[in-house]
Design a protein around this motif. Structure first.
Motif, short mmCIF file in Angstrom:
data_model
loop_
_atom_site.label_atom_id
_atom_site.label_comp_id
_atom_site.label_asym_id
_atom_site.label_seq_id
_atom_site.Cartn_x
_atom_site.Cartn_y
_atom_site.Cartn_z
N GLY B 128 71.08 -50.53 -19.26
CA GLY B 128 70.04 -51.50 -19.60
C GLY B 128 68.92 -50.93 -20.45
N VAL B 129 69.00 -49.66 -20.79
CA VAL B 129 67.95 -49.05 -21.62
C VAL B 129 68.17 -49.45 -23.08
CG1 VAL B 129 66.95 -46.89 -22.44
CG2 VAL B 129 67.61 -47.14 -20.04
N ALA B 130 67.18 -50.12 -23.65
CA ALA B 130 67.25 -50.54 -25.05
C ALA B 130 66.63 -49.47 -25.93
CB ALA B 130 66.51 -51.86 -25.23
N TYR B 131 66.92 -49.54 -27.21
CA TYR B 131 66.35 -48.58 -28.17
C TYR B 131 64.82 -48.60 -28.10
CZ TYR B 131 71.00 -47.87 -29.99
OH TYR B 131 72.33 -47.54 -30.10
N PHE B 132 64.25 -49.79 -27.96
CA PHE B 132 62.79 -49.89 -27.83
C PHE B 132 62.30 -49.11 -26.62
CE2 PHE B 132 62.87 -53.79 -30.55
CZ PHE B 132 61.84 -53.45 -31.41
N LEU B 143 57.23 -36.58 -27.16
CA LEU B 143 58.37 -35.67 -27.31
C LEU B 143 58.73 -35.55 -28.79
CD1 LEU B 143 60.49 -37.00 -24.31
CD2 LEU B 143 58.95 -35.02 -24.37
N LYS B 144 59.27 -34.42 -29.17
CA LYS B 144 59.51 -34.14 -30.60
C LYS B 144 60.96 -34.43 -30.97
CE LYS B 144 55.38 -32.80 -31.60
NZ LYS B 144 54.58 -33.69 -32.47
N VAL B 145 61.40 -35.63 -30.62
CA VAL B 145 62.75 -36.05 -31.00
C VAL B 145 62.70 -37.48 -31.51
CG1 VAL B 145 64.20 -34.56 -29.57
CG2 VAL B 145 63.14 -36.58 -28.55
N TRP B 146 63.71 -37.81 -32.32
CA TRP B 146 63.86 -39.17 -32.83
C TRP B 146 65.08 -39.82 -32.20
CZ3 TRP B 146 63.52 -39.50 -38.92
CH2 TRP B 146 62.19 -39.30 -39.31
N ILE B 147 65.02 -41.15 -32.13
CA ILE B 147 66.25 -41.89 -31.83
C ILE B 147 66.85 -42.33 -33.16
CG2 ILE B 147 65.39 -42.70 -29.61
CD1 ILE B 147 64.96 -45.48 -30.93
N ASP B 148 68.14 -42.61 -33.15
CA ASP B 148 68.78 -43.27 -34.29
C ASP B 148 69.17 -44.65 -33.80
OD1 ASP B 148 70.53 -42.59 -37.05
OD2 ASP B 148 71.26 -44.23 -35.81
N CYS B 149 68.59 -45.69 -34.41
CA CYS B 149 68.81 -47.03 -33.86
C CYS B 149 69.43 -47.96 -34.89
CB CYS B 149 67.50 -47.62 -33.33
SG CYS B 149 66.12 -47.46 -34.43
N PRO B 150 70.13 -48.96 -34.39
CA PRO B 150 70.68 -49.98 -35.29
C PRO B 150 69.58 -50.93 -35.73
CG PRO B 150 71.25 -50.51 -33.04
CD PRO B 150 70.46 -49.24 -32.99
N ASP B 151 69.95 -51.84 -36.55
CA ASP B 151 69.03 -52.84 -37.07
C ASP B 151 69.57 -54.19 -36.62
OD1 ASP B 151 67.01 -53.93 -38.56
OD2 ASP B 151 67.79 -53.34 -40.50
N PRO B 152 69.09 -54.80 -35.59
CA PRO B 152 67.83 -54.66 -34.88
C PRO B 152 67.90 -53.65 -33.73
CG PRO B 152 68.99 -56.55 -34.03
CD PRO B 152 69.85 -55.99 -35.14
#
Lengths: 201, 540
Positions: B128-132, B143-152
């Motif tokens: 249930g964890v969303a990119y947001f 934290l010094k990391v990025w996520i890679d997310c789809p659009d949307p």
């Protein structure tokens, strides 16, 4: 590249709204004062790229409601910096005047938190200044709005007044369709929505 | 009650619902028409018809133990379950099942972020964890990391990954299934399994090394129906110091061949993130009636005719946006290298700088970023641009994604443009065409994706899109191309095109399905894999 973003973007340039002169006359909001308990709104969202959206926001603001003007019709900022945090604490009712996309997104977000669209008005331009308003929501709110909308040019302000004073506790929504002619117009074949999202009754 | 799963008695269904309620609590089992309707596919081309794929009920557990209890009850009463994470996969089926009447197993309440490590660069999350949600967690903890997310960005990391979803930064992270590391799965018999290093009790490297020991089974759970993933690890990109984009234009149609080769080199050697191709000449059609006439002539224009038009007007055939991430010094040097390399090879190529950012950004700087997902910021802006157009006459009703994989070459782009354009023209669909450029989310392949329109009020549009979809899948297969992802309505059709050696792959998957899930309770039909008792109903 006709990818998903471009697929949605193509044609947007051709649908920019013309200036809507003469939209705003008398304060219609006073005429829809409710006789039943109303939904207490946390915030009102509107698309300020369009005169109709600004008018809607004006009414809400004049009623003392907190408003949020979307940037370029995008709900991201409102969702991330405001609504998601608010709804984590408590699902609170919101209202708005937007195109379909923001409503679609917020309705789906709302489902996940136990909220539903309890009032929806689809304002669809049929061309030639004719607008069809398909209303769905509490019967009390609909009957007042349906009686008043055809009578004047201020349907945007009337809708703002209606949704910001939407009757509470409706479990069986009614439906009405009203047509306005020669009133404040929308671009041909364009659709806007007035809506209320509130906890499920 | 509107719908029962095929072959399931009302007594069995009700008994299962009672057990689901005992497992998760009454308020998290949904059987009313109003509640179940929320699981409809908003973009279904079969909306409101007898063919629409609908759920019978939904159940929303909060813990792995509850998932186990649901699976055991479903096995006992042979109730088909359709697991979803957040169900936001619009265009590919949303939260609607492949099998009509399935009970949706809605995992959105399982929304815990279990661990994020910005030294080793991973996250471990529930479905249930969303990119947001993960983005907010990372921002709040600095934290010094990025996520890679789809659009949307409203979807689930796990759901998107399991559907082989994709993103927008570096190739290794854009492949959301490829960048996962370690799973926890509730198997169809209710047992819990952990994959990779997670199979080692007390493992210290579950999110560091994918394979563990022995066969790598994680792939069975992507676009598959062999279990319910309840935890998953993902590798995260270190926050770079800087970002710079640059645009390269080349004049002639066939320059795309050399351009793609250069860009592939830059990407595969690790100098750039996602390249974005487009066609300035294609865009020029809007303002150039002579070009529209040329494109519309019988048989279409030759490449030489298009080159002559472009040369006369000074409009390049192709453009690509290159995106550089890393230390500011190397980002600038890599862009300079790209200009030199391509400029020396393709006559007439031109270059211009794009956006430039430094990280971390302030909220104001983030708000000003045009394409937020390129710098790891989730967004919903894709829903703000759905205007009605000739291309998309009912934007509010959605679209079907046709997403065929082709080789990552310029030759394949040119061949697929012509092959697909012929089909779209035949069906009167204004999509694709000879200026179409590929989507580049997938690291080692191109996707010639188009969105075919869907309408709730005009069934002819749906019929046309569905017929075109079927035909274009056939045409793709004739050329050795096929879809990487599909709406449920077309899963069998697409799976059927993967037919090498009399469908050996499908038969193998079916053997596994029969062994692992003999009652066929998990996601029947997903990935074109049906349990034994339902194979007669396969649509292809």
């Amino acid at each position: 590249m006709t990818n998903r973003r471009e697929f949605l973007q193509i044609g947007l340039a051709a649908t920019a709204l013309p200036a809507a002169g003469g939209l705003f006359s008398s304060g219609a909001e006073a005429t829809v004062a409710p006789s039943v308990p109303t939904i207490p709104l946390y915030k009102v969202l509107f698309d300020d790229r369009f005169a109709q959206g600004k008018a809607f926001g004006d009414v809400a603001s004049n009623l003392g409601l907190a408003c949020h003007a979307m940037q370029a019709g995008d709900v991201t900022d409102f969702w991330y910096h405001d609504l998601d945090l608010a709804w984590r604490a408590e699902p609170k009712p919101i209202a708005g005047f937007t195109r379909h996309g923001p409503l679609f997104v917020l309705e789906h977000f709302g489902w996940d938190r136990g909220l539903r669209v309890v009032f929806r008005a689809e304002h669809h331009s049929l061309g030639g200044g004719v607008i069809e308003h398909r209303l769905s929501g509490p019967a009390e709110s609909l009957s007042t709005a349906a009686a008043l909308i055809p009578a004047g040019n201020d349907w945007v302000r009337l809708m703002a007044a209606t949704v910001t004073q939407c009757a509470a506790g409706c479990s069986q929504p009614a439906e009405r369709t009203v047509v306005t002619r020669g009133a404040a117009s929308l671009p041909d074949d364009e659709t806007f929505y007035s809506w209320v999202i509130a906890p499920k009754a | 009650m509107a719908t029962l799963p095929a072959g399931v008695s009302a007594a069995d269904f009700n008994a299962a619902i009672t057990k689901f309620k005992a497992a998760v609590g009454e308020k998290h089992v949904f059987t009313s028409d109003e509640d179940v309707a929320l699981y409809r596919d908003a973009y279904s081309p079969m909306w409101g018809t007898p063919q629409e794929l609908l759920a019978s009920a939904a159940v929303a557990p909060d813990t792995v133990e509850q998932v186990q209890a649901i699976v055991r009850a479903a096995n006992e009463h042979k109730i088909p379950l359709y697991p979803i994470s957040t169900g936001k996969n619009v265009g590919y089926g949303g939260s609607a099942p492949n099998l009509h009447g399935s009970v949706v197993l809605d995992l959105k309440r399982m929304n815990r972020i279990l661990e994020v490590d910005d030294r080793r660069g991973f996250a471990l999350v529930e479905p249930g964890v969303a990119y947001f949600d993960l983005y907010r967690h990372i921002q709040e903890k600095k934290l010094k990391v990025w996520i890679d997310c789809p659009d949307p960005g409203w979807g689930s990391l796990i759901g998107n990954s399991l559907d082989h979803g994709v993103g927008y930064t570096f190739g290794a992270f854009r492949d959301h299934f490829g960048s996962h590391c370690g799973m926890e799965v509730v198997l169809p018999n209710g047992e819990i399994m952990r994959t990779g290093m997670g199979a080692l009790p007390g493992a210290k490297s579950w999110q560091d090394y994918k394979y563990g020991f022995g066969p790598y089974v994680d792939g069975l759970f992507g676009q598959g129906n062999f279990g319910i993933v309840t935890k998953m690890g993902f590798w995260l990109m270190p926050e770079p110091e800087a970002y710079q984009s640059g645009y390269v234009s080349v004049p002639k149609r066939h320059d795309i061949i050399a351009l793609v080769d250069h860009v592939n080199y830059l990407e595969h050697i690790g100098l750039i993130g996602q390249p974005n191709y487009s066609s300035p000449l294609g865009r020029a059609q809007r303002n150039e009636p002579d070009l529209r006439a040329l494109v519309g002539k019988a048989g279409g224009p030759s490449d030489e005719e298009l080159d002559r038009f472009g040369a006369a007007k000074g409009i390049p055939s192709w453009e690509v946006e290159l995106q550089f991430y890393g230390p500011a010094k190397t980002v600038a040097a890599n862009w300079e290298y790209a200009r030199e390399r391509i400029g020396a090879s393709i006559p007439g190529s031109t270059f211009r700088d794009g956006h430039s950012y430094r990280f971390p950004m302030t909220d104001e700087q983030k708000a000003a970023v045009e394409h937020k997902v390129a710098v790891g910021i989730p967004a919903m802006s894709i829903f703000s641009i759905g205007a009605r157009s000739e291309l998309n006459p009912s934007p509010t009703d959605g679209h079907l994604w046709f997403a065929p994989i082709i080789p990552k070459t310029g030759e394949a782009i040119l061949e697929s443009q012509r092959a697909f354009a012929k089909v779209y023209q035949e069906f009167g669909l204004n999509v694709g065409g000879i200026f179409q450029t590929p989507a580049t989310w997938i690291y080692r392949a191109f996707v010639m994706i188009v969105g075919m329109p869907v309408s709730r009020s005009n069934k002819e549009i749906n019929a046309k899109s569905m017929a075109a979809f079927k035909r274009v899948v056939e045409v793709a297969a004739e050329h050795g191309w096929a879809e990487y992802r599909s709406p449920p309505a077309f899963a069998d059709l697409v799976a059927d095109s993967y037919s090498y050696n009399d469908h050996a792959l499908r038969r193998f998957n079916e053997q596994l399905k029969d062994a692992v899930d003999p009652n066929g309770i998990i996601a029947a039909g997903r990935g074109g894999i049906w349990p034994r008792h339902l194979r007669g109903g396969r649509k292809a």
